[in-house]
Design a protein around this motif. Sequence first.
Motif, mmCIF file in Angstrom:
data_model
loop_
_atom_site.group_PDB
_atom_site.id
_atom_site.type_symbol
_atom_site.label_atom_id
_atom_site.label_comp_id
_atom_site.label_asym_id
_atom_site.label_seq_id
_atom_site.Cartn_x
_atom_site.Cartn_y
_atom_site.Cartn_z
ATOM 1 N N ASP A 64 0.683 -1.077 -0.161
ATOM 2 C CA ASP A 64 0.046 0.013 0.120
ATOM 3 C C ASP A 64 0.762 1.340 -0.056
ATOM 4 O OD1 ASP A 64 -2.244 -1.504 -0.017
ATOM 5 O OD2 ASP A 64 -3.062 -0.942 1.986
ATOM 6 N N LEU A 65 2.104 1.156 0.609
ATOM 7 C CA LEU A 65 2.825 2.518 0.667
ATOM 8 C C LEU A 65 3.524 2.691 -0.615
ATOM 9 C CD1 LEU A 65 4.881 2.015 3.885
ATOM 10 C CD2 LEU A 65 2.905 3.278 3.677
ATOM 11 N N VAL A 66 3.944 1.527 -1.383
ATOM 12 C CA VAL A 66 4.531 1.656 -2.512
ATOM 13 C C VAL A 66 3.145 2.283 -3.511
ATOM 14 C CG1 VAL A 66 5.148 0.309 -4.644
ATOM 15 C CG2 VAL A 66 6.137 -0.005 -2.423
ATOM 16 N N LEU A 67 2.268 1.619 -3.587
ATOM 17 C CA LEU A 67 0.834 2.110 -4.316
ATOM 18 C C LEU A 67 0.678 3.682 -4.024
ATOM 19 C CD1 LEU A 67 -1.426 -1.027 -4.091
ATOM 20 C CD2 LEU A 67 -0.205 -0.174 -5.960
ATOM 21 N N GLU A 68 0.597 3.847 -3.044
ATOM 22 C CA GLU A 68 0.357 5.444 -2.687
ATOM 23 C C GLU A 68 1.709 6.277 -3.060
ATOM 24 O OE1 GLU A 68 -2.249 7.258 -1.587
ATOM 25 O OE2 GLU A 68 -3.037 5.203 -1.826
ATOM 26 N N TYR A 69 2.770 5.760 -2.957
ATOM 27 C CA TYR A 69 4.008 6.642 -3.686
ATOM 28 C C TYR A 69 3.742 6.613 -5.008
ATOM 29 C CZ TYR A 69 8.674 7.892 -4.757
ATOM 30 O OH TYR A 69 9.931 8.615 -5.521
ATOM 31 N N ARG A 70 3.831 5.762 -5.872
ATOM 32 C CA ARG A 70 3.653 5.792 -7.262
ATOM 33 C C ARG A 70 2.184 6.610 -7.633
ATOM 34 N NH1 ARG A 70 4.138 -0.660 -8.821
ATOM 35 N NH2 ARG A 70 6.521 -0.503 -8.527
ATOM 36 N N ARG A 71 1.359 6.818 -6.734
ATOM 37 C CA ARG A 71 0.098 7.230 -7.158
ATOM 38 C C ARG A 71 0.201 8.917 -6.862
ATOM 39 N NH1 ARG A 71 -4.325 9.731 -4.172
ATOM 40 N NH2 ARG A 71 -6.332 9.530 -5.183
ATOM 41 N N GLN A 72 0.854 9.507 -6.098
ATOM 42 C CA GLN A 72 0.940 10.841 -5.692
ATOM 43 C C GLN A 72 2.263 11.483 -5.436
ATOM 44 O OE1 GLN A 72 -0.588 11.999 -1.471
ATOM 45 N NE2 GLN A 72 -1.727 10.172 -2.258
ATOM 46 N N HIS A 73 3.391 10.669 -5.459
ATOM 47 C CA HIS A 73 4.638 10.958 -5.082
ATOM 48 C C HIS A 73 4.755 12.117 -3.839
ATOM 49 C CE1 HIS A 73 6.992 8.980 -8.115
ATOM 50 N NE2 HIS A 73 5.892 9.221 -8.957
ATOM 51 N N ALA A 74 3.885 12.035 -2.969
ATOM 52 C CA ALA A 74 3.946 12.898 -1.485
ATOM 53 C C ALA A 74 5.199 12.427 -0.665
ATOM 54 C CB ALA A 74 2.773 12.677 -0.938
ATOM 55 N N PRO A 75 5.895 13.544 -0.274
ATOM 56 C CA PRO A 75 7.162 13.075 0.481
ATOM 57 C C PRO A 75 6.940 11.977 1.686
ATOM 58 C CG PRO A 75 6.971 15.558 0.012
ATOM 59 C CD PRO A 75 5.734 14.729 -0.520
ATOM 60 N N LEU A 76 5.579 12.199 2.307
ATOM 61 C CA LEU A 76 5.235 11.250 3.279
ATOM 62 C C LEU A 76 5.593 9.623 2.730
ATOM 63 C CD1 LEU A 76 3.769 10.400 5.924
ATOM 64 C CD2 LEU A 76 1.563 10.430 4.476
ATOM 65 N N TRP A 77 5.289 9.358 1.433
ATOM 66 C CA TRP A 77 5.398 7.896 1.254
ATOM 67 C C TRP A 77 6.823 7.386 0.931
ATOM 68 C CZ3 TRP A 77 1.234 6.493 3.041
ATOM 69 C CH2 TRP A 77 -0.022 7.232 2.714
ATOM 70 N N SER A 78 7.576 8.376 0.380
ATOM 71 C CA SER A 78 9.164 8.138 0.250
ATOM 72 C C SER A 78 9.795 8.243 1.635
ATOM 73 C CB SER A 78 9.847 9.279 -0.836
ATOM 74 O OG SER A 78 9.462 10.512 -0.160
ATOM 75 N N LYS A 79 9.522 8.817 2.301
ATOM 76 C CA LYS A 79 9.909 8.997 3.853
ATOM 77 C C LYS A 79 9.535 7.734 4.660
ATOM 78 C CE LYS A 79 9.826 13.976 4.488
ATOM 79 N NZ LYS A 79 9.432 14.887 5.210
ATOM 80 N N LEU A 80 8.093 7.389 4.590
ATOM 81 C CA LEU A 80 7.965 5.990 5.046
ATOM 82 C C LEU A 80 8.851 4.778 4.572
ATOM 83 C CD1 LEU A 80 4.109 6.352 5.530
ATOM 84 C CD2 LEU A 80 5.708 5.815 7.342
ATOM 85 N N LEU A 81 8.665 4.718 3.082
ATOM 86 C CA LEU A 81 9.589 3.649 2.548
ATOM 87 C C LEU A 81 11.017 3.449 2.945
ATOM 88 C CD1 LEU A 81 7.486 3.741 -0.799
ATOM 89 C CD2 LEU A 81 7.587 1.720 0.849
ATOM 90 N N LEU A 82 11.520 4.686 2.882
ATOM 91 C CA LEU A 82 13.003 4.826 3.207
ATOM 92 C C LEU A 82 13.342 4.458 4.554
ATOM 93 C CD1 LEU A 82 14.024 7.927 1.385
ATOM 94 C CD2 LEU A 82 14.700 5.922 0.711
ATOM 95 N N VAL A 83 12.339 4.792 5.506
ATOM 96 C CA VAL A 83 12.551 4.349 6.962
ATOM 97 C C VAL A 83 12.210 2.817 7.188
ATOM 98 C CG1 VAL A 83 11.824 4.780 9.174
ATOM 99 C CG2 VAL A 83 12.207 6.481 7.824
ATOM 100 N N ALA A 84 11.471 2.381 6.340
ATOM 101 C CA ALA A 84 11.125 1.019 6.592
ATOM 102 C C ALA A 84 12.083 -0.059 5.863
ATOM 103 C CB ALA A 84 9.471 0.827 5.861
#
Length: 121
Positions: A64-84
């Motif tokens: 779901d994080l990847v799908l959201e990152y691909r959907r809108q590229h909001a910094p929230l998603w890249s930050k969450l993925l990088l931390v994870a």
Amino acid sequence: MKSGLRMTRDQLRRELLAGSNAHFEEARTRRPALAAFAGVRDVLEALQCSDPKTFAVRDAIVRDLVLEYRRQHAPLWSKLLLVAFYPAMVNLRARLALGVVTFDEIDQVILTGFLNAVDTQ
């Protein structure tokens, strides 16, 4: 001295915990794996769990994080993925460090490569 990756992870984590959750709240309405969590802090805690019984839940969260990152590229998603994915990046960094490239260069390659890979469909 802290490594560049660890400093980046720590800074991103602080930003995530201090920032707005508007994108997260919106995504919870679309993404079943995120709907179960009250906020970003809960997602980070779930992703850090190493109990094998949680693998399916963690896989769903990451999807779901990847799908959201691909959907809108909001910094929230890249930050969450990088931390994870910090532990995986540290392992990759250690394997790459055997060459002549500096750690700072390796860190940048890893961070950029990771986000490029997440963005590739």
